[in-house]
Design a protein around this motif. Structure first.
Motif, short mmCIF file in Angstrom:
data_model
loop_
_atom_site.label_atom_id
_atom_site.label_comp_id
_atom_site.label_asym_id
_atom_site.label_seq_id
_atom_site.Cartn_x
_atom_site.Cartn_y
_atom_site.Cartn_z
N GLY A 219 31.34 22.58 39.34
CA GLY A 219 32.40 22.08 40.22
C GLY A 219 32.28 22.65 41.61
N PRO A 220 33.10 22.10 42.50
CA PRO A 220 33.03 22.50 43.90
C PRO A 220 33.68 23.87 44.13
N HIS A 221 33.48 24.40 45.35
CA HIS A 221 34.19 25.59 45.76
C HIS A 221 35.68 25.34 45.54
N PRO A 222 36.46 26.26 45.05
CA PRO A 222 36.20 27.69 44.79
C PRO A 222 35.76 28.05 43.36
N VAL A 226 36.03 34.61 41.92
CA VAL A 226 36.30 35.29 40.66
C VAL A 226 37.75 35.04 40.20
N GLY A 227 38.66 34.87 41.15
CA GLY A 227 40.07 34.63 40.79
C GLY A 227 40.23 33.33 40.02
N ILE A 228 39.52 32.31 40.43
CA ILE A 228 39.57 31.01 39.75
C ILE A 228 38.98 31.16 38.35
N GLN A 229 37.88 31.91 38.27
CA GLN A 229 37.21 32.10 36.98
C GLN A 229 38.11 32.85 36.00
N GLU A 417 48.05 36.37 39.77
CA GLU A 417 46.78 35.71 39.49
C GLU A 417 45.98 35.39 40.74
N VAL A 418 46.62 35.51 41.90
CA VAL A 418 45.96 34.99 43.09
C VAL A 418 45.61 36.11 44.07
N CYS A 419 44.70 35.81 44.95
CA CYS A 419 44.53 36.66 46.12
C CYS A 419 44.14 35.77 47.29
N GLU A 420 44.07 36.36 48.47
CA GLU A 420 43.88 35.56 49.68
C GLU A 420 42.79 34.51 49.55
#
Lengths: 452, 380
Positions: A219-222, A226-229, A417-420
């Motif tokens: 899939g595309p960015h992002p 690592v946060g998405i993973q 779960e998130v970061c910038e």
């Protein structure tokens, strides 16, 4: 047990200036810098352990944060402390080291991590300063040794614009990489996840990694963030901690155990439309970019970024690369006025909306500059962020919870779960030009303060 | 364009703080940024930004309105000549008649809305928001062609001040400002906004002037074919009659990614479904009107495409948009058929759902929170 995950939402931004898979022959950076602001969560004035003029070796402690004295930040190269740069209110902005041509190292002793106890592995990492490469979610700060995480994540690929190619960087370093993974495995009871793209080209170094769970992503960015993973493999709930590193950090850990020294070698990808010959440079953490870009630029009025164009930090023409970055991007500044820019067809502009003709050329590469292309406004358009954020999170509601400092809502809406960087694309596509990453960082700082 | 830029650069200091005309700073800013996209560069966060901004977005909506505007102008003339039984009026005569009728409406609505927006921006020391450009164009399209100009101006002022500025400007409003204008006129001056004598400009005696909706509400047979109604050859507010012209705009909005397909589809689905339900019930003539008629008469299509999709007053969540739109469709037809007082229900349906949009979002957000809580429990 390994997972295959398909990311559907997101956006690949295709730019000119991708680094060629080649490394510059010789490269010497006269100065290296370690910048305390790179370490999220550090107080503005860390405790300095050196003074101007001191001789240091690679691995000599430079400073630590007063709240966590066990985590030392050490010198990436040997040489002499040239200066300690101060910013506002005597905060320390940079510790600059004049580097030796031949690096000498402090010997921390080599050892097979499999034969050490967990405490011994931890102590070795802390003493040598290599621990600082292990970062944690939530908050995106250096991992706290007191609390064990439920898992460690390593993203072996980067999907951000013009990102360095880790397959190229780790090529032929399988043993050291495995040693690094062994050390990490020793640290925790949970799993170590190594996330690779679904592609034939993935390096054997990653494919053959042992004792880790290998997950594949498309899939595309992002997708490479690592946060998405983490969100898709083993999401962070309140109270959970996850550690993460990037592949070059694992190599540094591997070197520490294999050779007993803090080897801060970094392959840096010099990228961007304004670079004459974009390629890789082999240097050490915190290198000065001046020698990279000397006689290597196509124009003068440029933005120099340590990191990628979505999340990196602006540095000066003779500035130093950030502690965790392995990419430098050089793009044109956008400080020009554009006559009726909003009304013109805009054939050379990139936009995800189809209000510009960009949609006619889906595979076109762009030369993008730093112009805002508009002014900040209140939120008007809705549903934009959702298209580029592959998480089960309602981005605008989370942002509004942060703006209103509503701690409960922030927790409930998934701040942990998130970061910038996960919101960088939201910021890119935003019609109202809201500073999304800044808001997310403020939210993380706020909730961290609240939790202490 | 260098020359123009030089002038701006030269006069700019006069409008900045401390300058002679600093009380006009927002006004200067609005014109300067209209002419030139400013030279601001990114400071924090992403160093590159998408080329789109609110000016572009809003101008796309205006482009989407063009078919409805042009058709509306022609139709105002067409209906006028028809009512006088002048059958040999040419295309241009009709268009010119309508043009002269509609242009003053557009001018009055823009002048009123813009001057209030400029003043409000100046008082708040904000920039002028582009949202007003769309409101200013929508307002003339949803009023009868003969509405007195002072009334239009008063209603616009009410909508912009009470509907928008008091909440903090575009992006903060609860209700759709253009629809508030119509609601104001509807309740303050009903004799100019309802009945059989307002929908045709300078009406002759040859026709009754009743809209198809009014005919249906009165239990009469509708005198027009469904094709005529789809194409828009009927009396009504300026821009609302032609479903075809509106659909052209809708396709443009959906294609450019600016209008919400979710909202539009679900409004039409809700309206059609409600129409079918009434068909089943069939207690009177109006209920027996074919369900698809509801979608092509009155302001249904215009409301669905240009009013319900207003992102600020609609639901913000993707799931919420389906619910929001669906309920608008249902309520619009419900008001039309059940309510004895007035035959049109779209305006009230949308304003009503504007009120409930935050509530819908509240439950969608609640579901997201619950999912996260449940995940935390099952993983432990």
């Amino acid at each position: 047990m390994s997972k295959r995950i398909k990311i559907k939402k997101g956006l690949d931004i295709k730019l000119f200036g991708e680094a060629e898979r080649a490394t510059a022959n010789v490269f010497y950076s006269a100065t290296h810098a370690v910048k305390p602001p790179d370490f999220m969560g550090f107080a503005p004035i860390p405790k300095l352990l050196i003074a101007e003029g001191d001789e240091v070796k690679a691995g000599t402690p430079l400073f630590y944060d007063k709240k966590s004295p066990e985590i030392l930040v050490t010198a990436p190269v040997s040489g002499r402390i040239k200066s300690v740069k101060r910013g506002a209110k005597r905060s320390v902005s940079e510790v600059i080291i004049e580097a030796d041509r031949e690096i000498s190292y402090i010997d921390y002793g080599s050892a097979n991590p499999n034969e050490l106890t967990r405490d011994e592995v931890e102590l070795k990492l802390l003493k040598s300063g290599v621990w600082a490469f292990i970062r944690q979610r939530p908050y995106n700060i250096i991992a706290c040794p007191e609390f064990r995480p439920k898992a460690i994540f390593i993203s072996a690929f980067d999907t951000s614009p013009l990102a360095p190619d880790y397959d190229y960087i780790v090529h032929g370093k399988g043993d050291v990489f495995q040693t690094g993974l062994d050390a990490l495995r020793k640290l925790i009871d949970g799993k170590v996840h190594l996330n690779i793209p679904e592609s034939e080209a993935v390096s054997d170094v990653f494919r053959n990694a042992r004792d880790v769970q290998i997950n594949t992503f498309t899939g595309p960015h992002p997708a490479g963030n690592v946060g998405i993973q983490i969100h898709h493999v083993d999401p962070i709930n309140k109270g959970d901690i996850v550690w993460y590193l990037n592949p070059q950090d694992v190599l540094t850990i591997g070197h520490l155990f294999a050779h007993g020294k803090y080897d801060a070698t970094r392959y840096i990808a010099l990228t961007g439309s304004e670079v004459k010959s974009p390629k890789y440079f082999k240097t050490f953490v915190g290198a000065n970019i001046q020698n990279m870009i000397d006689n290597n630029l196509l124009s003068q009025n440029c933005r120099y970024i340590s990191g990628n164009v979505l999340t990196g930090r602006k540095i000066e023409q003779d500035g130093h690369i950030g502690y965790y970055d392995c990419q430098v991007s050089v793009i044109p500044e956008g400080d020009y006025y554009e006559f009726m820019g909003w009304a013109m067809p805009g054939f050379n502009k990139m936009s995800v909306s189809r209000s510009f003709p960009a949609f006619l050329f889906p595979n076109r590469k762009y030369k993008l500059d730093t112009n805002y292309h508009g002014e900040e406004r209140a939120y008007v358009v809705s549903g934009q962020y959702e298209k580029v954020l592959p998480m089960d999170i309602l981005p605008v509601f989370l942002i509004k919870a942060i703006l209103t400092k509503n701690i409960d809502k922030m927790e409930q809406l998934g701040i942990y779960e998130v970061c910038e960087e996960d919101f960088a694309l939201c910021e890119f596509v935003c019609t109202s030009k809201i500073e999304v990453q800044k808001i997310i960082r403020e939210g993380l700082d706020l909730i961290r303060k609240e939790m202490e | 364009m260098k020359f123009l830029r030089n002038i701006l650069d030269k006069i700019e200091p006069n409008f900045k703080e401390g300058g002679r005309f600093s009380f006009l700073e927002s006004t200067y800013d609005a014109f300067a940024t209209f002419l030139f996209v400013p030279n601001h560069t990114t400071k924090s966060g992403a160093h590159i930004r998408d080329a789109i901004d609110l000016k572009r977005t809003m101008s796309m909506v205006i482009i989407a309105l063009v078919p409805a505007i042009l058709f509306g102008m022609w139709n105002v003339g067409h209906q006028h000549y028809l009512s006088h039984q002048i059958v040999d009026a040419s295309f241009f005569e009709k268009f010119w008649y309508g043009f002269l009728k509609v242009l003053p409406l557009i001018v009055v609505s823009y002048v009123t809305a813009l001057s209030i927006e400029f003043a409000a921006a100046q008082i708040r020391r904000h920039q002028v928001n582009e949202g007003v450009l769309v409101s200013g164009m929508l307002i003339p399209l949803i009023v009868p062609p003969d509405i007195p100009l002072w009334m239009l101006s008063l209603a616009t002022a009410f909508a912009v001040i009470i509907g928008k500025e008091v909440f903090g400007g575009t992006g903060m409003n609860v209700f759709n400002p253009a629809l508030l204008t119509r609601a104001f006129l509807f309740f303050a001056y009903p004799q100019h906004m309802s009945g059989d004598n307002v929908w045709i400009s300078n009406q002759g005696d040859a026709v009754t002037g009743a809209t198809p909706l009014a005919e249906a509400a009165a239990g009469q047979d509708i005198s027009l074919s469904s094709w005529d109604m789809f194409l828009g050859f009927m009396p009504g507010s300026v821009g609302e009659t032609s479903t075809l012209a509106i659909l052209l705009g809708a396709f443009f909005l959906i294609f450019t990614g600016i209008g919400s397909l979710r909202v539009m589809l679900s409004v039409f689905a809700g309206g059609y479904l409600m129409g079918l339900l009434f068909n089943l019930w069939g207690a009177n003539e109006f209920m027996l009107m074919p369900a698809h008629y509801h979608l092509i008469v009155g302001g249904f299509a215009f409301g669905a495409v240009f009013m319900a999709t207003d992102p600020v007053s609609a639901s913000q969540t993707n799931t919420g948009k389906y619910i929001y739109g669906f309920l608008i469709g249902i309520i619009a037809v419900l008001i039309r058929v059940i309510n004895p007082a007035y035959p049109e229900g779209m305006m009230l349906a949308i304003l009503f759902m504007n009120t409930f949009a935050p509530l819908i979002d509240h439950y969608v957000v609640g579901a997201n929170i619950k999912r996260r809580m449940k995940r935390a429990l099952t993983q432990k």
